[in-house]
Enzyme design. Structure first.
Site, PDB file in Angstrom:
ATOM      1  N   SER A  98       0.835  -1.188   0.000  1.00 25.38           N
ATOM      2  CA  SER A  98       0.000   0.000   0.000  1.00 25.38           C
ATOM      3  C   SER A  98       0.882   1.255   0.000  1.00 25.38           C
ATOM      4  CB  SER A  98      -0.955  -0.060   1.197  1.00 25.38           C
ATOM      5  OG  SER A  98      -1.949   0.910   1.109  1.00 25.38           O
ATOM      6  N   HIS A 123      -2.210  -1.293  -4.486  1.00 26.91           N
ATOM      7  CA  HIS A 123      -3.667  -1.405  -4.643  1.00 26.91           C
ATOM      8  C   HIS A 123      -4.280  -0.005  -4.603  1.00 26.91           C
ATOM      9  CE1 HIS A 123      -4.399  -1.876   0.024  1.00 26.91           C
ATOM     10  NE2 HIS A 123      -3.806  -0.749  -0.284  1.00 26.91           N
TER      11      HIS A 123
END
EC number: 3.4.21.92
Length: 193
Positions: A98, A123
């Site tokens: 992330s 993501h």
């Protein structure tokens, strides 16, 4: 119990004791080894600014083992990395997921690395909201803008087309260190120092 190790260093004036993070900071090493939140961001930004004040020419080393965290806190670190004069070398040890992956790829070009067994994951941003329809709409627009901004950063830093980034970040997209190198997130996989 979360004990921080101490090291003892011999100097001309005798022994000096440091917590391990302070000792590493003397070597211009900053470690992010947790979720990225406001407290972590404040600490990392302060260390970046301190090291710049100490020597604006020498590289800073940012070691990352993080599942990600707050986008606001992550952007505080990323912006400070871009603001300061010294180049920031990044190294993934363990996991850069992330926003941890964004910090990894935000290192100076040619100076972004991963250890062989590292895992990197990109993501789209996560978010949740409850409340009135207007509040939900405002938050949804903010998350969509964040998604676009993050995809643009990844595309700019990796050289991948933004369409590929948008597709790959629809879900958690995990990569090995070698795959992250092929993708353009890191410039090399480090076997030995």
């Amino acid at each position: 119990m979360n004990a921080i190790p101490y090291v003892v260093e011999q100097t001309k004036l005798g022994e000096r004791s440091y917590d391990i993070y302070s000792r590493l900071l003397k070597d211009r090493i900053i470690i992010i080894g947790s979720e990225i939140n406001d407290q972590v961001a404040s600490s990392v930004v302060a260390q970046l600014l301190f090291l710049e004040a100490e020597d604006a020419e020498k590289d800073i080393f940012l070691y990352i083992n993080s599942p990600g965290g707050s986008t606001x806190a992550g952007f505080a670190i990323l912006d400070x990395m871009n603001l300061i004069x010294p180049e920031v070398q990044t190294l993934c040890m363990g996991l850069a997921a992330s926003f941890g992956a964004l910090l990894l790829l935000a290192g100076a070009k040619g100076k972004r690395f991963a250890l062989p067994n590292s895992e990197i994951m990109i993501h789209q941003p996560l978010g949740g909201v409850k409340g009135q329809a207007t509040e939900i709409e405002i938050t949804a627009k903010r998350i969509l803008k964040l998604k676009h901004d993050i995809n643009k950063i990844i595309a700019d830093r990796t050289g991948q087309p933004i369409e590929k980034i948008a597709h790959d970040t629809e879900r958690d997209y995990f990569m090995t260190a070698e795959e992250a190198k092929e993708y353009g997130i890191v410039d090399g996989v480090v076997e030995k120092k």
